[in-house]
Design a protein around this motif. Structure first.
Motif, PDB file in Angstrom:
ATOM      1  N   LEU A 124      66.692  38.382  41.618  1.00  0.00           N
ATOM      2  CA  LEU A 124      67.629  36.832  41.333  1.00  0.00           C
ATOM      3  C   LEU A 124      66.340  36.033  41.317  1.00  0.00           C
ATOM      4  O   LEU A 124      64.278  36.731  41.511  1.00  0.00           O
ATOM      5  N   TRP A 125      65.958  35.305  41.543  1.00  0.00           N
ATOM      6  CA  TRP A 125      64.997  33.765  41.109  1.00  0.00           C
ATOM      7  C   TRP A 125      65.089  32.405  41.774  1.00  0.00           C
ATOM      8  O   TRP A 125      65.705  32.114  41.856  1.00  0.00           O
ATOM      9  N   VAL A 126      64.087  32.794  43.104  1.00  0.00           N
ATOM     10  CA  VAL A 126      64.436  31.441  44.089  1.00  0.00           C
ATOM     11  C   VAL A 126      63.675  30.386  43.837  1.00  0.00           C
ATOM     12  O   VAL A 126      62.342  30.332  43.285  1.00  0.00           O
ATOM     13  N   PRO A 127      64.637  28.967  43.062  1.00  0.00           N
ATOM     14  CA  PRO A 127      63.668  27.693  42.879  1.00  0.00           C
ATOM     15  C   PRO A 127      62.685  27.098  44.007  1.00  0.00           C
ATOM     16  O   PRO A 127      63.563  27.436  45.143  1.00  0.00           O
ATOM     17  N   LEU A 128      61.750  27.349  43.177  1.00  0.00           N
ATOM     18  CA  LEU A 128      61.146  26.740  44.428  1.00  0.00           C
ATOM     19  C   LEU A 128      60.254  25.587  43.137  1.00  0.00           C
ATOM     20  O   LEU A 128      60.217  25.206  42.007  1.00  0.00           O
ATOM     21  N   PHE A 129      59.544  24.281  44.713  1.00  0.00           N
ATOM     22  CA  PHE A 129      58.970  23.008  43.694  1.00  0.00           C
ATOM     23  C   PHE A 129      57.730  23.015  44.374  1.00  0.00           C
ATOM     24  O   PHE A 129      56.853  23.569  45.711  1.00  0.00           O
ATOM     25  N   ARG A 130      56.262  22.841  43.400  1.00  0.00           N
ATOM     26  CA  ARG A 130      55.146  22.428  43.750  1.00  0.00           C
ATOM     27  C   ARG A 130      55.035  21.391  42.428  1.00  0.00           C
ATOM     28  O   ARG A 130      55.306  20.853  41.785  1.00  0.00           O
ATOM     29  N   PRO A 131      54.051  20.939  43.248  1.00  0.00           N
ATOM     30  CA  PRO A 131      53.299  19.053  42.810  1.00  0.00           C
ATOM     31  C   PRO A 131      52.937  19.704  41.377  1.00  0.00           C
ATOM     32  O   PRO A 131      52.262  20.340  40.906  1.00  0.00           O
TER      33      PRO A 131
END
Length: 134
Positions: A124-131
């Motif tokens: 799986l590819w876990v969506p994370l967020f960065r600035p």
């Protein structure tokens, strides 16, 4: 890599958890009224159409709300870390629960512009967020 509890994959959420392999954030969209639907379900809550399917979105958004956690609740989880709700740029009422990464947790702020990054975990590819960087 952070130890994560992984979701059960089904036909509705598979694209959300796997399209990250190609760098794409998949959100269901209704073909009838063009409303984005998340979490993914096989119908549109706006017009009740059953013609919904995953579509790649820009991966951009903004932090709606967040908390900085200072306790590691699972082994190998580095604290502090940020849990947030991110509204996607395409539709403000689509909110993705996620971690904000690649920055000091104390610098996260409301309405901060962010972009998706993916963390591979098993298949799986876990969506994370960065600035968003200028």
């Amino acid at each position: 890599m952070v130890a994560r509890t992984l979701p059960v994959i089904d036909r509705d959420n598979e694209a959300y958890w796997t399209w990250g392999r190609e760098g794409k954030l998949a959100i269901y969209r209704c073909a009838a009224c063009e409303y984005f639907v998340h979490p993914p379900v096989p119908f549109c809550p706006r017009c009740e159409s059953r013609d919904v399917a995953p579509q790649a979105v820009s991966g951009r958004g903004r932090v709606v709300t967040f908390t900085v956690n200072h306790k590691a609740w699972v082994p190998d989880l580095a604290a502090p870390y940020v849990l947030a709700l991110v509204a996607i740029a395409e539709q403000d009422d689509v909110r993705i629960p996620c971690n904000i990464v690649e920055c000091d947790p104390e610098t996260v702020d409301f309405n901060m512009d962010v972009e998706v990054v993916f963390e591979p975990v098993e298949d799986l590819w876990v969506p994370l967020f960065r600035p968003v960087t200028a």
